[in-house]
Motif scaffolding. Structure first.
Motif, PDB file in Angstrom:
ATOM      1  N   PHE A 284      14.266  55.275 -27.078  1.00 22.57           N
ATOM      2  CA  PHE A 284      13.502  54.386 -26.205  1.00 22.57           C
ATOM      3  C   PHE A 284      12.109  54.931 -25.911  1.00 22.57           C
ATOM      4  O   PHE A 284      11.096  54.264 -26.116  1.00 22.57           O
ATOM      5  CB  PHE A 284      14.260  54.154 -24.896  1.00 22.57           C
ATOM      6  N   PHE A 285      12.034  56.165 -25.391  1.00 24.48           N
ATOM      7  CA  PHE A 285      10.745  56.689 -24.956  1.00 24.48           C
ATOM      8  C   PHE A 285       9.842  57.029 -26.135  1.00 24.48           C
ATOM      9  O   PHE A 285       8.616  56.861 -26.042  1.00 24.48           O
ATOM     10  CB  PHE A 285      10.938  57.906 -24.051  1.00 24.48           C
ATOM     11  N   ALA A 286      10.393  57.499 -27.236  1.00 29.87           N
ATOM     12  CA  ALA A 286       9.563  57.763 -28.411  1.00 29.87           C
ATOM     13  C   ALA A 286       8.919  56.473 -28.907  1.00 29.87           C
ATOM     14  O   ALA A 286       7.711  56.425 -29.185  1.00 29.87           O
ATOM     15  CB  ALA A 286      10.392  58.409 -29.517  1.00 29.87           C
ATOM     16  N   GLY A 287       9.725  55.411 -29.002  1.00 31.45           N
ATOM     17  CA  GLY A 287       9.196  54.142 -29.481  1.00 31.45           C
ATOM     18  C   GLY A 287       8.198  53.516 -28.536  1.00 31.45           C
ATOM     19  O   GLY A 287       7.080  53.148 -28.933  1.00 31.45           O
ATOM     20  N   ALA A 349      13.208  42.834 -28.044  1.00 35.95           N
ATOM     21  CA  ALA A 349      12.935  42.552 -29.456  1.00 35.95           C
ATOM     22  C   ALA A 349      12.145  41.260 -29.616  1.00 35.95           C
ATOM     23  O   ALA A 349      11.190  41.191 -30.411  1.00 35.95           O
ATOM     24  CB  ALA A 349      14.243  42.472 -30.230  1.00 35.95           C
ATOM     25  N   ALA A 350      12.536  40.234 -28.856  1.00 34.88           N
ATOM     26  CA  ALA A 350      11.813  38.960 -28.921  1.00 34.88           C
ATOM     27  C   ALA A 350      10.365  39.143 -28.478  1.00 34.88           C
ATOM     28  O   ALA A 350       9.431  38.584 -29.080  1.00 34.88           O
ATOM     29  CB  ALA A 350      12.514  37.927 -28.044  1.00 34.88           C
ATOM     30  N   VAL A 352       8.549  41.942 -28.634  1.00 39.28           N
ATOM     31  CA  VAL A 352       7.799  42.693 -29.643  1.00 39.28           C
ATOM     32  C   VAL A 352       7.435  41.793 -30.824  1.00 39.28           C
ATOM     33  O   VAL A 352       6.306  41.844 -31.342  1.00 39.28           O
ATOM     34  CB  VAL A 352       8.615  43.922 -30.124  1.00 39.28           C
ATOM     35  N   LEU A 353       8.383  40.961 -31.259  1.00 39.93           N
ATOM     36  CA  LEU A 353       8.096  40.015 -32.337  1.00 39.93           C
ATOM     37  C   LEU A 353       6.968  39.060 -31.943  1.00 39.93           C
ATOM     38  O   LEU A 353       6.065  38.766 -32.755  1.00 39.93           O
ATOM     39  CB  LEU A 353       9.360  39.213 -32.683  1.00 39.93           C
ATOM     40  N   TRP A 354       7.031  38.575 -30.724  1.00 41.54           N
ATOM     41  CA  TRP A 354       6.001  37.664 -30.209  1.00 41.54           C
ATOM     42  C   TRP A 354       4.646  38.370 -30.190  1.00 41.54           C
ATOM     43  O   TRP A 354       3.629  37.822 -30.640  1.00 41.54           O
ATOM     44  CB  TRP A 354       6.417  37.200 -28.821  1.00 41.54           C
ATOM     45  N   LEU A 355       4.619  39.599 -29.688  1.00 38.70           N
ATOM     46  CA  LEU A 355       3.378  40.368 -29.609  1.00 38.70           C
ATOM     47  C   LEU A 355       2.795  40.593 -31.005  1.00 38.70           C
ATOM     48  O   LEU A 355       1.584  40.425 -31.230  1.00 38.70           O
ATOM     49  CB  LEU A 355       3.649  41.708 -28.920  1.00 38.70           C
ATOM     50  N   ARG A 356       3.650  40.962 -31.944  1.00 41.55           N
ATOM     51  CA  ARG A 356       3.175  41.204 -33.312  1.00 41.55           C
ATOM     52  C   ARG A 356       2.618  39.925 -33.930  1.00 41.55           C
ATOM     53  O   ARG A 356       1.579  39.943 -34.599  1.00 41.55           O
ATOM     54  CB  ARG A 356       4.327  41.752 -34.158  1.00 41.55           C
ATOM     55  N   GLN A 357       3.298  38.805 -33.702  1.00 35.72           N
ATOM     56  CA  GLN A 357       2.841  37.543 -34.280  1.00 35.72           C
ATOM     57  C   GLN A 357       1.501  37.116 -33.694  1.00 35.72           C
ATOM     58  O   GLN A 357       0.627  36.605 -34.410  1.00 35.72           O
ATOM     59  CB  GLN A 357       3.885  36.448 -34.043  1.00 35.72           C
ATOM     60  N   VAL A 358       1.310  37.325 -32.401  1.00 31.05           N
ATOM     61  CA  VAL A 358       0.035  36.983 -31.749  1.00 31.05           C
ATOM     62  C   VAL A 358      -1.101  37.784 -32.367  1.00 31.05           C
ATOM     63  O   VAL A 358      -2.174  37.243 -32.682  1.00 31.05           O
ATOM     64  CB  VAL A 358       0.127  37.237 -30.227  1.00 31.05           C
ATOM     65  N   LEU A 445       4.350  48.213 -34.494  1.00 33.39           N
ATOM     66  CA  LEU A 445       5.206  47.281 -33.756  1.00 33.39           C
ATOM     67  C   LEU A 445       6.530  47.059 -34.493  1.00 33.39           C
ATOM     68  O   LEU A 445       7.560  46.828 -33.856  1.00 33.39           O
ATOM     69  CB  LEU A 445       4.481  45.953 -33.537  1.00 33.39           C
ATOM     70  N   LEU A 446       6.520  47.149 -35.810  1.00 30.75           N
ATOM     71  CA  LEU A 446       7.775  47.054 -36.551  1.00 30.75           C
ATOM     72  C   LEU A 446       8.685  48.248 -36.246  1.00 30.75           C
ATOM     73  O   LEU A 446       9.907  48.097 -36.157  1.00 30.75           O
ATOM     74  CB  LEU A 446       7.494  46.987 -38.057  1.00 30.75           C
TER      75      LEU A 446
END
Length: 495
Positions: A284-287, A349-350, A352-358, A445-446
């Motif tokens: 968690f904290f590393a990511g 996860a949702a 992060v996916l949203w952030l990456r897509q933006v 982000l992946l």
């Protein structure tokens, strides 16, 4: 009657002094993260030097944390609190006057060492100041106060850099620690009664040295390997790190068999829920902390945001973390127990996916407004994970193991932050060199996205309900950890 009133006021003032120290540590981490690009430009430092400026603090903190707590038990918590606060002030002043990246890195390591003396004393000081019936109320104050520090930290950091008082630029972010540290040190010297452990433990210098070797041999190649071209010595150092940690386990068991006081209780690792939870802390904290750093770099280097613009842009993440933490603690965990963690991983996860897509959609024209929604979603998911996580983990160890278990958790949290800064920072800079900012942040982000299913799977090893494990844990330790954790996430660094 007046004596009773005076005593009541005194203990709350003592709590305020501990909070000043905690907030100083958190604000320093938050501000340095936001100021990183400005520091790099001001000192003309390399990308690896920048990673050391941020990760070096967490590394030194992690190495000295458990030993710092033990020194307080031996020589007095008040004494170590004052020494740590004054050391933090001196190191902060030295950071502000640093003339080169090497000098700043050394001073940041000193800051981390001072924090390792200062921060562990707070729990014991509060336990001595408050009777057991009031300790829950005292620790309940941690969440709102430190959470607010995490939200305001990036904004304060950006404002200080933008102010550029007397031409100090980024150096002002270290000067701000001076009044806070002096208030904590002087107030503690005058008001906090001295206290030590009822049974004086002994220092485990060999255990401390093995811990330092294991952590250092892991972090150094992660940061320096990219610029060196990943030669054989980088891989040998990682192997050496594993050997050092294996030697630490063997040494700990030997010391315990001989009736000594090992740095950590090896028995804590025999609890499946504890080891699973410890793995979750690492992932968690590393990511998350690595991702927060590279997101800051993307905004300032890639989009040319000012420090204060970047700080305000990242505020929704800290706000979402606070919302998620409260939601988990008050509604979800009491009703759903462990399932809260799995739901949180899906939300994270949702987000992060949203952030990456933006970011992929808008590229280097990504504005602050379009980042609010995905940041809130990620923050809520993260807050829902980390707030109850410490309670689940500490509930899996025996009462006499709680002190060692909580110390290892906090030290691992610091180490994971340093690993994330080194590892994800290296991915960012390596990709940036040949593919540009958008691809670099997308790859990072992946990596963060990949941590979410790992967290969800590991959570199945935890007890269904945090305090229904067969052993139980000390409520004060759980409450402090639960209060501190969301703030450290929002701060973007270590506590």
């Amino acid at each position: 009657m007046s004596t009773q009133v005076s005593s009541d006021r005194r203990k709350w003032v003592i709590l305020a002094l501990v909070l000043v120290a905690e907030c100083m540590d958190l604000l320093d981490g938050t501000i340095v993260n936001v100021a990183a690009p400005t520091i790099r430009a001001g000192l003309d430092s390399s990308s690896s030097a920048l990673q050391w400026v941020i990760g070096g603090y967490a590394l030194a903190f992690a190495v000295g944390l458990i030993t710092g707590g033990r020194l307080g038990d031996i020589y007095g918590r008040k004494r170590l609190f004052v020494i740590g606060a004054l050391g933090f002030v001196a190191a902060s002043a030295a950071c502000a006057f640093s003339a080169s990246p090497t000098m700043l890195i050394a001073c940041r390591l000193a800051q981390g060492g001072a924090a390792a003396l200062l921060i562990p004393q707070g729990l014991g000081i509060i336990r001595d100041a408050f009777p057991p019936a009031q300790q829950g109320s005292a620790f309940a104050v941690f969440g709102p106060v430190i959470g607010l520090s995490a939200v305001l930290g990036p904004i304060i950091g950006g404002a200080l850099i933008a102010a550029n008082l007397f031409g100090t630029g980024w150096r002002l972010i270290f000067f701000v620690n001076l009044p806070l540290g002096l208030i904590a040190a002087i107030g503690a010297a005058r008001l906090i009664p001295e206290s030590k452990a009822a049974v004086t433990p002994r220092l485990d210098l060999v255990g401390t040295a093995l811990t330092a070797a294991g952590m250092g041999l892991l972090i150094y190649p992660l940061i320096q390997g990219r610029e060196a071209g990943w030669p054989a010595w980088t891989y040998l150092m990682v192997v050496g790190s594993a050997v050092s940690f294996a030697a630490l386990v063997a040494w700990t068991r030997r010391v315990r068999r001989r009736g000594g006081d090992p740095l950590v209780e090896a028995s804590i690792f025999s609890h499946r829920a504890y080891t699973a939870g410890l793995s979750m802390i690492v992932v968690f904290f590393a990511g998350m902390l690595g991702t927060m750093l590279v997101l800051t770099l993307f905004l300032q280097f890639g989009e040319h945001f000012s420090a204060i613009h970047a700080g305000v842009t990242l505020a929704p993440f800290a706000a979402g973390s606070a919302i998620g933490a409260v939601l988990a603690a008050t509604v979800l965990v009491p009703r759903l127990g462990r399932a809260t963690l799995q739901i949180a991983a899906v939300i994270g996860a949702a987000g992060v996916l949203w952030l990456r897509q933006v970011i992929l959609s808008h590229g280097l024209d990504t504005g602050s407004l379009v980042l609010i929604g995905p940041q809130l979603a990620v923050g809520i998911g993260i807050g829902m994970i980390v707030s109850p996580l410490f309670g689940f983990i500490l509930a899996s160890v025996r009462d006499h193991e709680v002190g060692s278990a909580s110390g290892v958790l906090t030290a691992t949290q610091q180490l994971a932050g340093a690993v994330g800064v080194a590892g994800i920072g290296t991915i960012f800079f390596s990709t940036l060199a040949h593919a540009g900012f958008v691809t670099a942040i997308s790859h990072c982000l992946l990596v963060e996205l990949a941590t979410m299913p790992v967290l969800a799977l590991l959570s199945f090893a935890l007890p269904l309900h945090a305090r229904e494990d067969e052993f139980g844990a000390a409520p004060a330790d759980i409450e402090r950890a639960q209060a501190m954790a969301p703030a450290t996430v929002g701060a973007g660094e270590t506590m």
